[in-house]
Design a protein around this motif. Structure first.
Motif, PDB file in Angstrom:
ATOM      1  N   VAL A  82       0.609   7.248  -6.483  1.00 19.60           N
ATOM      2  CA  VAL A  82       0.246   7.010  -7.875  1.00 19.60           C
ATOM      3  C   VAL A  82      -0.999   6.148  -7.962  1.00 19.60           C
ATOM      4  O   VAL A  82      -1.189   5.211  -7.186  1.00 19.60           O
ATOM      5  N   GLU A  83      -1.845   6.509  -8.913  1.00 18.81           N
ATOM      6  CA  GLU A  83      -3.023   5.716  -9.243  1.00 18.81           C
ATOM      7  C   GLU A  83      -2.572   4.725 -10.322  1.00 18.81           C
ATOM      8  O   GLU A  83      -2.005   5.128 -11.329  1.00 18.81           O
ATOM      9  N   THR A  84      -2.800   3.429 -10.083  1.00 23.53           N
ATOM     10  CA  THR A  84      -2.335   2.445 -11.066  1.00 23.53           C
ATOM     11  C   THR A  84      -3.461   1.471 -11.415  1.00 23.53           C
ATOM     12  O   THR A  84      -4.515   1.486 -10.789  1.00 23.53           O
ATOM     13  N   SER A  85      -3.184   0.632 -12.411  1.00 19.89           N
ATOM     14  CA  SER A  85      -4.162  -0.391 -12.787  1.00 19.89           C
ATOM     15  C   SER A  85      -4.305  -1.444 -11.691  1.00 19.89           C
ATOM     16  O   SER A  85      -5.200  -2.268 -11.725  1.00 19.89           O
TER      17      SER A  85
ATOM     18  N   LYS B  58      -1.845   5.376 -13.932  1.00 21.60           N
ATOM     19  CA  LYS B  58      -2.976   6.090 -14.550  1.00 21.60           C
ATOM     20  C   LYS B  58      -3.065   7.547 -14.096  1.00 21.60           C
ATOM     21  O   LYS B  58      -3.753   8.347 -14.704  1.00 21.60           O
ATOM     22  N   GLY B  59      -2.418   7.828 -12.971  1.00 18.83           N
ATOM     23  CA  GLY B  59      -2.497   9.198 -12.471  1.00 18.83           C
ATOM     24  C   GLY B  59      -1.490   9.429 -11.358  1.00 18.83           C
ATOM     25  O   GLY B  59      -0.997   8.483 -10.739  1.00 18.83           O
TER      26      GLY B  59
ATOM     27  N   GLY C 297      -4.492  -0.421  -8.432  1.00 19.20           N
ATOM     28  CA  GLY C 297      -4.923   0.347  -7.272  1.00 19.20           C
ATOM     29  C   GLY C 297      -4.000   1.494  -6.920  1.00 19.20           C
ATOM     30  O   GLY C 297      -2.980   1.719  -7.581  1.00 19.20           O
ATOM     31  N   PHE C 298      -4.367   2.227  -5.867  1.00 17.57           N
ATOM     32  CA  PHE C 298      -3.599   3.393  -5.450  1.00 17.57           C
ATOM     33  C   PHE C 298      -2.419   2.965  -4.575  1.00 17.57           C
ATOM     34  O   PHE C 298      -2.562   2.107  -3.706  1.00 17.57           O
TER      35      PHE C 298
ATOM     36  N   LYS D  16      -1.065  11.557  -7.821  1.00 19.91           N
ATOM     37  CA  LYS D  16      -1.831  12.340  -6.853  1.00 19.91           C
ATOM     38  C   LYS D  16      -0.917  13.354  -6.180  1.00 19.91           C
ATOM     39  O   LYS D  16       0.165  13.009  -5.709  1.00 19.91           O
TER      40      LYS D  16
ATOM     41  N   LYS E 116       0.646   4.601  -2.159  1.00 19.40           N
ATOM     42  CA  LYS E 116       1.100   5.826  -1.515  1.00 19.40           C
ATOM     43  C   LYS E 116       2.625   5.931  -1.561  1.00 19.40           C
ATOM     44  O   LYS E 116       3.316   4.915  -1.376  1.00 19.40           O
TER      45      LYS E 116
ATOM     46  N   ARG F  68       0.820  -1.225   0.000  1.00 19.38           N
ATOM     47  CA  ARG F  68       0.000   0.000   0.000  1.00 19.38           C
ATOM     48  C   ARG F  68       0.844   1.260   0.000  1.00 19.38           C
ATOM     49  O   ARG F  68       0.409   2.320  -0.415  1.00 19.38           O
TER      50      ARG F  68
END
Lengths: 91, 417
Positions: B222-225, B210-211, B227-228, B213, B230, B32
């Motif tokens: 980071v937002e990934t395929s 994907k993004g 999940g997020f 933060k 930290k 996580r």
């Protein structure tokens, strides 16, 4: 590798054209008043989009005229071609 | 090292038909939170993770790769390694890498097949001769081995080159860096992955970012395929897709992404035992250990992420190859492919902090990043760990596009762009 529909000459091979990069970057009206950051933004920083991009092309081995193009850079599909000075098409 | 490769492990595994080799790196699900995340599992990204763990003791880190490791430009380049760049800053950067290459197989306990077979750069007109001689002198002042060869010496060093004075672009001489050469590109990614994983680095494949933060000016994750995730530090080493990641963070980079092509021929017996490059006619060639000719073509002159490239570019390169090496006229080409290269306006890379805290970029290597892989990883790891550049990559910051202090290496970059 693709075909480009030159607004003046019609469909030709892409190798006849040269790409002038991102379109609609406007030259600063008062260059003397620009900060270094603004110069860097104008000269170097690019969106470099993966997807639909507006760009300038020149029919270098043809009519030698500049025009604009909307192209998807992820698959090289051309969505629109329009002359310089014309309004860019809205998706 | 847990699973040291040696002649003994090779013999031992031979008895079980090589079916019991342990996996070289694990395939974990992302945690996580990590101390740092590297986006991009190519050679540069994996090397960065390796040196973060090894030299800076950051072991709770992950490398995120959207495909498989080494499947991007690491596996698509023509494997050439050299350091004969013009400016002091570049010479420092690329020779730092070359010095690491020289002991890398031993350090990683992984045979990267580094072969110092020499790289020769040809001159075809008087301006080439002046430029290359100047570069030779600059190299030697920076402690980089470089010699100037006249036409006869070029012919002696590589006898299959057509040095006849009546070809369209006659060979007027060339430079030679003997310490330069090639390495097995996949092995570089695999060796670094194995080394990093052994120190606790998570290598997460098939995980697309994907993004990014942000909380104000600080990155949060980071937002990934998958999940997020930290993290407080993100190192982006995404080559041709660097701008895509930058856009996610609301940042613009001075890059343009273009397809660069290469091709290999059918395998033949040893015919060329060095690397020969020619900037002016745009052709370079070497021979792989399998016997294939490895030929590098140029970039397409427009932005594209298609990983293909145009036919006319390959045609131009092969015309030049045939004029320089008439002996290859009946060779058949086996494979052709393209990679997306991120090109900087000054043909030099960016290894830099950004104005967003915790976000670092290692990009802009354009057409020639492979040669710098170990040095780039080492210096980028230093930059991420200390939040400031090493003296060798200080010149390669993003701010040079504001200050105007560019490192113009268009002459030393082998691919005209």
């Amino acid at each position: 590798m693709f075909l480009i529909n030159c607004p003046y000459c019609g469909e030709r091979d892409q190798s006849e054209f040269s790409c002038g990069g991102e379109a609609h970057i406007i030259r600063p009206k008062q260059p003397t008043e620009l900060s270094d950051d603004q110069w860097a933004e104008y000269l170097f920083m690019r969106k470099n989009i993966k997807g639909v991009q507006f760009e300038r092309w020149n029919h270098a081995h043809g009519c030698r005229k500049w025009f604009n193009m909307v192209r998807d850079t992820s698959n090289d599909k051309i969505h629109a071609v329009y002359k310089m000075g014309e309004k860019p098409p809205v998706e | 090292m847990k699973n040291k490769y040696s002649i003994f492990s090779l013999i031992k595994n031979a008895f079980s038909q090589h079916e019991n080799w342990k996996q070289a790196w694990s395939d974990p699900e992302p945690k996580r939170e990590y101390e740092a995340i590297i986006i991009g599992g190519g050679g540069h990204g994996l090397a960065t993770a390796y040196y973060l763990a090894k030299k800076h003791n950051m072991r709770n880190i992950a490398v995120l790769e959207k495909g498989w490791i080494g499947g991007g430009n690491t596996g698509r380049n023509t494997t050439i390694i050299r350091s004969n760049y013009l400016w002091d800053a570049s010479a420092g950067l690329y020779d730092h890498a070359l010095k690491i290459w020289e002991n890398l197989s031993q350090e990683l306990n992984y045979n990267i097949m580094f072969s110092q077979r020499g790289v020769m750069n040809l001159a075809h007109n008087l301006q080439d001769v002046r430029d290359l001689k100047r570069r030779t002198h600059a190299n030697r002042l920076n402690g980089i081995d470089a010699v100037w060869l006249d036409t006869d010496q070029v012919k002696e060093f590589c006898p299959i080159i057509n040095t006849s004075p009546d070809i369209r672009y006659p060979v007027l001489g060339g430079t030679l860096q003997r310490r330069a050469g090639t390495a097995r590109h996949d092995a570089v990614a695999w060796g670094y992955a194995r080394g990093a994983n052994e120190m606790g680095v998570d290598i997460i494949q098939n995980c697309e970012v994907k993004g990014i933060k942000r909380n104000g000016d600080q990155v949060e994750g980071v937002e990934t395929s998958k999940g997020f995730i930290k993290t407080k530090k993100i190192g982006v080493v995404a080559a041709g897709h660097s701008s895509v990641i930058a856009n996610m963070a609301g940042l613009k980079l001075p890059l343009e992404s273009k397809p660069l092509q290469a091709l290999v021929s059918e395998p033949v017996k040893p015919i060329i035992d060095t690397v020969v490059m020619s900037n002016a006619v745009h052709a370079y060639v070497s021979q792989s250990d399998k016997g294939e000719l490895v030929i590098g073509a140029g970039t397409d002159a427009y932005i594209s992420y298609t990983q293909r490239g145009s036919h006319d570019v390959v045609e131009g390169t092969l015309k030049a190859i045939l004029e320089l090496y008439p002996i290859f006229s009946r060779m058949k080409m086996l494979r052709q492919w393209g990679g997306i290269v991120d090109i900087c306006p000054d043909a030099s890379p960016i290894i830099s902090k950004t104005n967003i805290k915790g976000l670092y970029f290692n990009c802009g290597w354009g057409t020639g990043g492979f040669k710098a892989t170990p040095g780039s990883g080492d210096l980028f790891a230093h930059t991420i760990a200390n939040d400031e550049p090493h003296k060798l990559n200080a010149a390669f910051n993003l701010n040079r596009f504001v200050s105007g202090d560019l490192v113009d290496e268009h002459g030393a970059a082998a691919v005209a762009h």
